[in-house]
Scaffold this active site. Structure first.
Site, PDB file in Angstrom:
ATOM      1  N   ASP A  11      77.904  32.147  38.702  1.00 35.15           N
ATOM      2  CA  ASP A  11      77.895  33.014  39.866  1.00 35.15           C
ATOM      3  C   ASP A  11      77.182  32.268  40.993  1.00 35.15           C
ATOM      4  O   ASP A  11      76.883  31.070  40.851  1.00 35.15           O
ATOM      5  CB  ASP A  11      77.268  34.382  39.546  1.00 35.15           C
ATOM      6  CG  ASP A  11      75.758  34.344  39.374  1.00 35.15           C
ATOM      7  OD1 ASP A  11      75.148  33.242  39.405  1.00 35.15           O
ATOM      8  OD2 ASP A  11      75.168  35.424  39.187  1.00 35.15           O
ATOM      9  N   CYS A  68      73.887  31.327  35.844  1.00 31.19           N
ATOM     10  CA  CYS A  68      73.615  32.329  36.864  1.00 31.19           C
ATOM     11  C   CYS A  68      72.169  32.100  37.295  1.00 31.19           C
ATOM     12  O   CYS A  68      71.572  31.093  36.903  1.00 31.19           O
ATOM     13  CB  CYS A  68      73.885  33.757  36.382  1.00 31.19           C
ATOM     14  SG  CYS A  68      72.741  34.444  35.177  1.00 31.19           S
ATOM     15  N   THR A  70      69.203  33.333  36.470  1.00 30.16           N
ATOM     16  CA  THR A  70      68.273  33.162  35.353  1.00 30.16           C
ATOM     17  C   THR A  70      68.968  32.757  34.063  1.00 30.16           C
ATOM     18  O   THR A  70      68.315  32.324  33.123  1.00 30.16           O
ATOM     19  CB  THR A  70      67.521  34.473  35.055  1.00 30.16           C
ATOM     20  OG1 THR A  70      68.481  35.467  34.664  1.00 30.16           O
ATOM     21  CG2 THR A  70      66.717  34.936  36.255  1.00 30.16           C
ATOM     22  N   HIS A 101      72.013  24.734  14.496  1.00 31.19           N
ATOM     23  CA  HIS A 101      71.839  25.877  13.607  1.00 31.19           C
ATOM     24  C   HIS A 101      72.742  27.056  13.929  1.00 31.19           C
ATOM     25  O   HIS A 101      73.059  27.835  13.028  1.00 31.19           O
ATOM     26  CB  HIS A 101      70.386  26.356  13.647  1.00 31.19           C
ATOM     27  CG  HIS A 101      69.444  25.442  12.948  1.00 31.19           C
ATOM     28  ND1 HIS A 101      68.183  25.833  12.578  1.00 31.19           N
ATOM     29  CD2 HIS A 101      69.555  24.150  12.545  1.00 31.19           C
ATOM     30  CE1 HIS A 101      67.560  24.831  11.980  1.00 31.19           C
ATOM     31  NE2 HIS A 101      68.376  23.793  11.962  1.00 31.19           N
ATOM     32  N   HIS A 136      73.414  27.452   7.431  1.00 28.10           N
ATOM     33  CA  HIS A 136      73.650  28.048   8.749  1.00 28.10           C
ATOM     34  C   HIS A 136      75.067  28.605   8.877  1.00 28.10           C
ATOM     35  O   HIS A 136      75.281  29.562   9.627  1.00 28.10           O
ATOM     36  CB  HIS A 136      73.378  27.033   9.842  1.00 28.10           C
ATOM     37  CG  HIS A 136      72.033  26.403   9.735  1.00 28.10           C
ATOM     38  ND1 HIS A 136      70.864  27.102   9.907  1.00 28.10           N
ATOM     39  CD2 HIS A 136      71.661  25.141   9.432  1.00 28.10           C
ATOM     40  CE1 HIS A 136      69.841  26.305   9.733  1.00 28.10           C
ATOM     41  NE2 HIS A 136      70.297  25.097   9.441  1.00 28.10           N
TER      42      HIS A 136
END
Length: 144
Positions: A11, A68, A70, A101, A136
């Protein structure tokens, strides 16, 4: 598209970092599927998470990068799709672990919270790290 194609989307909060990472990817021989946005005007991050999910689902790419401000909002939006394993990372260790993992197929970072050198390191590690499988694999299978 080839296995050496990666999608990237953001964004308005990630546009500067996206431009930087696209240059790095191209210089490293990657084909980049740029899903936007292309400028600083305010846009909605869920729209770009959807574009990434579609590119992964239809096989145009195997991996992607979302950005974005954050990284939080776009990672929440991306992880609404069962075939997306988007990992918000802040450092090299997180980038290594999300691949090794968790078999993350989308790297997520914050354009306003992650510095350019850290972002470059995270992307490099994300692309170079293979999924370890083993114990995993059972856990990752439960995610979808």
């Amino acid at each position: 598209m080839s296995a050496k194609t990666i999608a990237i989307a953001c964004d308005h909060g990630g546009i500067e970092m996206k431009d930087l990472l696209v240059k790095d990817l191209t210089a490293s021989g990657w084909s980049v599927l740029d899903l936007g946005t292309d400028g600083p005007d305010s846009v909605d991050y869920p729209d770009f998470a959807l574009k990434m999910a579609e590119a992964l689902k239809d096989g145009r790419v195997q991996r992607g990068v979302l950005l974005c401000g954050t990284g939080i909002g776009i990672s929440i939006a991306a992880n609404r799709f069962a075939h997306v394993r988007a990992a918000l990372v802040h450092d090299a260790f997180g980038a290594r672990m999300c691949r090794g993992h968790n078999d993350a197929n989308v790297l997520v970072m914050g354009g306003r919270t992650t510095g350019p050198e850290v972002a470059r390191d995270c992307l490099k590690i994300f692309l170079e790290t293979e999924f370890e499988g083993g114990r995993h694999a059972r856990r990752v299978a439960k995610l979808s």
